[in-house]
Design an enzyme around this catalytic site. Structure first.
Site, short mmCIF file in Angstrom:
data_model
loop_
_atom_site.label_atom_id
_atom_site.label_comp_id
_atom_site.label_asym_id
_atom_site.label_seq_id
_atom_site.Cartn_x
_atom_site.Cartn_y
_atom_site.Cartn_z
N HIS A 117 56.67 -54.15 -48.60
CA HIS A 117 55.63 -54.46 -49.59
C HIS A 117 56.11 -54.21 -51.03
O HIS A 117 55.92 -55.02 -51.92
CB HIS A 117 54.38 -53.60 -49.36
CG HIS A 117 53.86 -53.66 -47.96
ND1 HIS A 117 53.94 -54.78 -47.19
CD2 HIS A 117 53.21 -52.73 -47.19
CE1 HIS A 117 53.39 -54.54 -46.01
NE2 HIS A 117 52.96 -53.30 -45.98
N LYS A 147 51.69 -41.16 -48.66
CA LYS A 147 50.44 -40.93 -47.92
C LYS A 147 49.82 -39.65 -48.45
O LYS A 147 50.53 -38.77 -48.94
CB LYS A 147 50.75 -40.74 -46.43
CG LYS A 147 51.41 -41.94 -45.76
CD LYS A 147 50.39 -42.94 -45.34
CE LYS A 147 51.00 -44.05 -44.50
NZ LYS A 147 50.12 -45.23 -44.44
C1 BG6 Z 1 51.06 -51.22 -43.75
C2 BG6 Z 1 51.63 -49.88 -43.42
O1 BG6 Z 1 52.06 -52.21 -43.71
O2 BG6 Z 1 50.50 -51.19 -45.05
C3 BG6 Z 1 50.57 -48.82 -43.51
O3 BG6 Z 1 52.16 -49.90 -42.11
C4 BG6 Z 1 49.91 -48.86 -44.87
O4 BG6 Z 1 51.10 -47.52 -43.28
C5 BG6 Z 1 49.45 -50.26 -45.17
O5 BG6 Z 1 48.81 -47.97 -44.82
C6 BG6 Z 1 48.94 -50.36 -46.59
O6 BG6 Z 1 48.30 -51.59 -46.73
P1 BG6 Z 1 47.09 -51.77 -47.73
O7 BG6 Z 1 46.76 -53.21 -47.64
O8 BG6 Z 1 46.01 -50.86 -47.26
O9 BG6 Z 1 47.64 -51.36 -49.06
#
Ligand code: BG6
Length: 554
Positions: A274, A374
């Site tokens: 991401h 986290k």
């Molecule tokens: C996921 C991860 O790809 O993205 C998670 O595996 C994380 O650990 C999540 O919480 C975060 O996504 P968003 O859309 O809530 O920012």
């Protein structure tokens, strides 16, 4: 370019979401191609929380063809009817706001189920029989979209079994596409291996490597902001920008995913995919067109220009963290090592911060700071573009508060918006200045209906638009950045874990990383009434603020 309101705008190749001003639904969306969607891992978390709600949403907003049906595949023994009951319960639990009168009745008859082991040919023979029958019943033209909501280790086997049953071949104009969830491999070597294994059974054009961040409206809006506004692009470079920060802060812990997270850690879970994609969207060169291939080329080119951090440099320019006990918004949180399915001596990082450099004409010498963790104080994803200081300190220090550098802050979530931080004169006879904020909230353009973020991506896969999916070379380029850091970390296990308290902005070392470069992290303001940790009269930690504290019990 025409804007399509609500979920998706479809030019031949590119789309982004634009809520319309009067909140109306899109007049006439182009429905997706007729197809069967087969979800492997139908009883898993992703299916319950995201995929089923997204399908319901697409269905109710008429983005799905009338000729669509869904087959769930999982190990659990269920009949078609008990699967429908299960789906109904999950929708009521995870997205009751999506369920309006008549929605369920329209969706239910289109749901089917196959149970079995993912390495058992009998399971795939049953699937072949059912897809044949449903393709005829729903007149899907033979199109099938497979969604791999399963562990990465299983993906290859599922694709092999599908291929053995003749379920991946594209004949007579029918398409067969496979959406593969992250993590795509666990390092460069395994990602390459997985790519070549999949390519033994599929053509690259059939593989849709999903990253749900690219489906977020505000992520897609990054390009519109950058390239749709003539004032930004001329200053979008090393001459005017001091540095860029990207923060993906999550207040949640690892929830019930201890098994997975122990194999992943923050770098593999969020940063490699991401965050590096956010970096690519912010920093890539303007594409010549919005064609999927052209966009992917630019993303890859940018990622390939990131200087890999190896050995000592990797240790010096990165920070790892793991949360200990603490409190998040007034709720007591256990330490990572106390979570279910986590080793009490785990050295897995729940926080990562990186200082990266991009060696190209536009960005040479500019630091990029990325951090994700986290159990931070709040959920907030923000990109901060900090501009260089004005060249002359024209306004004396005495009457003016410190004039800080201007910042453009892109708020990706949970509140989507843009802030420009600048300095202005305080009204009055004296020359006094103070920082001000120019704010834009996307809600001002109209309140968007609730979405999961997967709607756009599922719809895109159904119409064959891969512009928001990763090509193999982009995944590999991202692993080329992440793998040497993971290797350096493996060779030097952390000695100080846990090194940050749940509910804080991460380990002190992350602040020192910035300090060494004479910069500071921009932390999202906490929502009003947010509880704070404070020192009690007797030195004990107490929670202050309006939030009511309950002990978290998972
Ligand atoms: C996921 C991860 O790809 O993205 C998670 O595996 C994380 O650990 C999540 O919480 C975060 O996504 P968003 O859309 O809530 O920012």
């Amino acid at each position: 370019m025409t804007y399509r309101p609500l979920l998706i705008y479809v030019s031949p190749h590119w789309k982004f979401a634009m809520p319309d001003n009067n909140h109306s639904l899109p007049a006439a969306p182009r429905p997706a191609d007729p197809c069967l969607m087969v979800i492997f891992g139908a009883s898993g978390d992703l299916t319950r929380r995201k995929l089923l709600p997204a399908l319901l949403n697409l269905r109710k907003r008429n983005f799905l063809s009338e000729h669509t049906a869904v087959i769930g595949v999982a190990r659990t023994e269920l009949t078609h009817d008990s699967f429908r009951e299960y789906v109904h319960e999950q929708l009521q639990m995870f997205c009751p706001e999506f369920l309006e009168a008549g929605d369920w009745e329209r969706l239910a008859p289109r749901l089917f189920y196959v149970s079995g082991q993912f390495d058992d040919p009998a399971c795939f023979a049953a699937l072949a029989e059912l897809t044949g029958r449903l393709n005829a019943q729903f007149q899907t033209a033979g199109n099938i979209l497979y969604y791999m909501a399963v562990a990465p280790t299983v993906v290859r086997e599922v694709v092999r079994q599908l291929s053995e049953q003749g379920l991946t071949g594209q004949k007579n104009g029918a398409w067969r596409r496979v959406i593969v969830e992250k993590p795509f491999g666990r390092d460069l070597a395994s990602a390459r291996e997985l790519n070549s294994q999949l390519l033994a059974y599929l053509d690259e054009s059939q593989i849709y490597r999903i990253d749900h961040y690219l489906g977020k409206e505000t992520v897609q809006n990054i390009l519109v902001l950058r390239l749709g506004n003539g004032i930004l692009e001329p200053i979008w470079n090393r001459r005017y920008i001091d540095h860029i920060q990207i923060t993906v802060a999550e207040s949640i812990g690892i929830e019930s995913r201890g098994d997975y997270y122990e194999q992943a850690g923050a770098l593999r879970d969020v940063v490699q995919n991401h965050m590096l994609m956010l970096l690519a969207m912010i920093c890539m060169e303007p594409p010549n067109s919005l064609d999927a291939r052209v966009l992917a080329n630019e993303r890859v080119k940018l990622l390939e220009a990131v200087v890999p951090l190896t050995g000592e440099t990797a240790l010096a320019r990165t920070v790892r963290g793991q949360y200990g006990r603490g409190a998040v918004d007034g709720v007591t949180a256990r330490a990572y090592r106390e979570e279910k399915n986590v080793s009490p001596a785990s050295t897995v990082e729940t926080f990562a911060a990186l200082e990266l450099y991009i060696e190209n004409w536009r960005w040479a010498g500019i630091p990029f700071f990325l951090r994700s963790g986290k159990r931070m104080p709040t959920r907030s994803t923000d990109i901060v573009i900090q501009f260089k200081q004005a060249p002359l300190r024209l306004f004396g220090e005495q009457l003016c508060e410190h004039i800080g550098p201007s910042k453009l802050i892109l708020h990706i979530q949970p509140t989507e918006g843009i802030t420009m931080e600048m300095s202005a004169k305080v009204p009055g006879p004296q020359l006094r200045t103070r920082p001000i904020e120019l704010n834009f909230d996307y809600q001002q353009m109209g309140k968007s209906p609730p979405v999961t973020g997967y709607e756009t991506l599922i719809y895109d896969a159904m119409i064959g638009d891969a512009s928001l999916f990763h090509r193999a070379d982009a995944v590999e380029a991202a692993w080329k950045i992440a793998t040497p850091i993971l290797e350096a970390w493996d060779q030097t296990p952390p000695a100080d874990f846990p090194n940050y308290e749940a509910g804080t902005w991460g380990p002190e070392a992350a602040d020192l990383l910035m300090e060494a470069e004479h910069r500071v992290w921009w932390n999202a303001p906490l929502p009003a009434g947010h509880a704070q940790l404070a020192e009690g009269a007797n030195g004990q930690t107490v929670v202050t603020g309006s939030a009511v504290g309950t002990v978290e019990n998972r």
